[in-house]
Scaffold this motif. Sequence first.
Motif, mmCIF file in Angstrom:
data_model
loop_
_atom_site.group_PDB
_atom_site.id
_atom_site.type_symbol
_atom_site.label_atom_id
_atom_site.label_comp_id
_atom_site.label_asym_id
_atom_site.label_seq_id
_atom_site.Cartn_x
_atom_site.Cartn_y
_atom_site.Cartn_z
ATOM 1 N N ARG A 1 1.588 6.586 -7.032
ATOM 2 C CA ARG A 1 0.528 7.512 -7.471
ATOM 3 C C ARG A 1 0.956 8.969 -7.291
ATOM 4 O O ARG A 1 0.699 9.806 -8.144
ATOM 5 C CB ARG A 1 -0.758 7.234 -6.713
ATOM 6 C CG ARG A 1 -1.440 5.966 -7.180
ATOM 7 C CD ARG A 1 -2.760 5.760 -6.485
ATOM 8 N NE ARG A 1 -3.376 4.533 -6.956
ATOM 9 C CZ ARG A 1 -4.153 3.768 -6.228
ATOM 10 N NH1 ARG A 1 -4.465 4.127 -4.991
ATOM 11 N NH2 ARG A 1 -4.661 2.654 -6.721
ATOM 12 N N LYS A 2 1.609 9.259 -6.154
ATOM 13 C CA LYS A 2 2.085 10.620 -5.910
ATOM 14 C C LYS A 2 3.127 11.046 -6.936
ATOM 15 O O LYS A 2 3.263 12.221 -7.239
ATOM 16 C CB LYS A 2 2.662 10.742 -4.502
ATOM 17 C CG LYS A 2 1.609 10.743 -3.429
ATOM 18 C CD LYS A 2 2.223 10.839 -2.046
ATOM 19 C CE LYS A 2 1.131 10.744 -0.983
ATOM 20 N NZ LYS A 2 1.691 10.726 0.374
ATOM 21 N N PHE B 1 2.334 7.946 -11.403
ATOM 22 C CA PHE B 1 2.116 6.660 -12.068
ATOM 23 C C PHE B 1 0.709 6.172 -11.766
ATOM 24 O O PHE B 1 0.262 6.177 -10.622
ATOM 25 C CB PHE B 1 3.138 5.620 -11.587
ATOM 26 C CG PHE B 1 4.542 5.947 -11.988
ATOM 27 C CD1 PHE B 1 4.995 5.695 -13.274
ATOM 28 C CD2 PHE B 1 5.416 6.515 -11.075
ATOM 29 C CE1 PHE B 1 6.290 6.007 -13.639
ATOM 30 C CE2 PHE B 1 6.719 6.825 -11.425
ATOM 31 C CZ PHE B 1 7.157 6.574 -12.718
ATOM 32 N N ASP B 2 0.015 5.735 -12.803
ATOM 33 C CA ASP B 2 -1.353 5.245 -12.668
ATOM 34 C C ASP B 2 -1.301 3.735 -12.395
ATOM 35 O O ASP B 2 -1.218 2.937 -13.320
ATOM 36 C CB ASP B 2 -2.136 5.540 -13.946
ATOM 37 C CG ASP B 2 -3.593 5.167 -13.821
ATOM 38 O OD1 ASP B 2 -4.093 5.065 -12.684
ATOM 39 O OD2 ASP B 2 -4.234 4.966 -14.871
ATOM 40 N N VAL B 3 -1.288 3.365 -11.121
ATOM 41 C CA VAL B 3 -1.234 1.949 -10.746
ATOM 42 C C VAL B 3 -2.536 1.564 -10.041
ATOM 43 O O VAL B 3 -3.089 2.348 -9.274
ATOM 44 C CB VAL B 3 -0.032 1.615 -9.835
ATOM 45 C CG1 VAL B 3 1.274 1.842 -10.566
ATOM 46 C CG2 VAL B 3 -0.057 2.426 -8.563
ATOM 47 N N ALA B 4 -3.002 0.368 -10.328
ATOM 48 C CA ALA B 4 -4.219 -0.124 -9.689
ATOM 49 C C ALA B 4 -3.891 -0.767 -8.341
ATOM 50 O O ALA B 4 -4.662 -0.661 -7.391
ATOM 51 C CB ALA B 4 -4.918 -1.132 -10.590
ATOM 52 N N GLN B 5 -2.749 -1.441 -8.281
ATOM 53 C CA GLN B 5 -2.388 -2.139 -7.055
ATOM 54 C C GLN B 5 -0.889 -2.448 -7.069
ATOM 55 O O GLN B 5 -0.308 -2.671 -8.130
ATOM 56 C CB GLN B 5 -3.176 -3.449 -6.956
ATOM 57 C CG GLN B 5 -2.947 -4.214 -5.684
ATOM 58 C CD GLN B 5 -3.738 -5.513 -5.653
ATOM 59 O OE1 GLN B 5 -3.998 -6.123 -6.682
ATOM 60 N NE2 GLN B 5 -4.109 -5.938 -4.466
ATOM 61 N N GLN C 1 0.832 -1.207 0.000
ATOM 62 C CA GLN C 1 0.000 0.000 0.000
ATOM 63 C C GLN C 1 0.866 1.257 0.000
ATOM 64 O O GLN C 1 0.551 2.239 -0.681
ATOM 65 C CB GLN C 1 -0.938 -0.007 1.197
ATOM 66 C CG GLN C 1 -2.043 -1.034 1.081
ATOM 67 C CD GLN C 1 -2.902 -1.099 2.331
ATOM 68 O OE1 GLN C 1 -2.468 -0.746 3.422
ATOM 69 N NE2 GLN C 1 -4.134 -1.569 2.168
ATOM 70 N N ALA C 2 1.951 1.244 0.761
ATOM 71 C CA ALA C 2 2.844 2.409 0.797
ATOM 72 C C ALA C 2 3.485 2.636 -0.571
ATOM 73 O O ALA C 2 3.567 3.782 -1.045
ATOM 74 C CB ALA C 2 3.920 2.209 1.864
#
Length: 79
Positions: free
Chosen positions: A26-27, A30-34, A19-20
């Motif tokens: 994302r910050k 990068f567009d990541v789902a998981q 999660q970190a």
Amino acid sequence: MKATVLVRPKEGILDPQGQAIEQSLRKLGFDVAQARIGRVVDVEVDAASADEARAKVEEMCRQLLANPLIESYEIELHS
């Protein structure tokens, strides 16, 4: 025979490190789902066949390398 074992948390199991990393990516834009964090274990096994090597590594996973309640694992054999 050489084997690589990839151990990671099962789906639905809390993965705070993942999660970190996911939030940090994302910050950074990068567009990541998981993101999931796991570990890699490389072992060299004395075995007469690939089937015997896989059986030995499976037993290693069950006894020590992975916690079957919260982790899954994948085994890849290399000659």
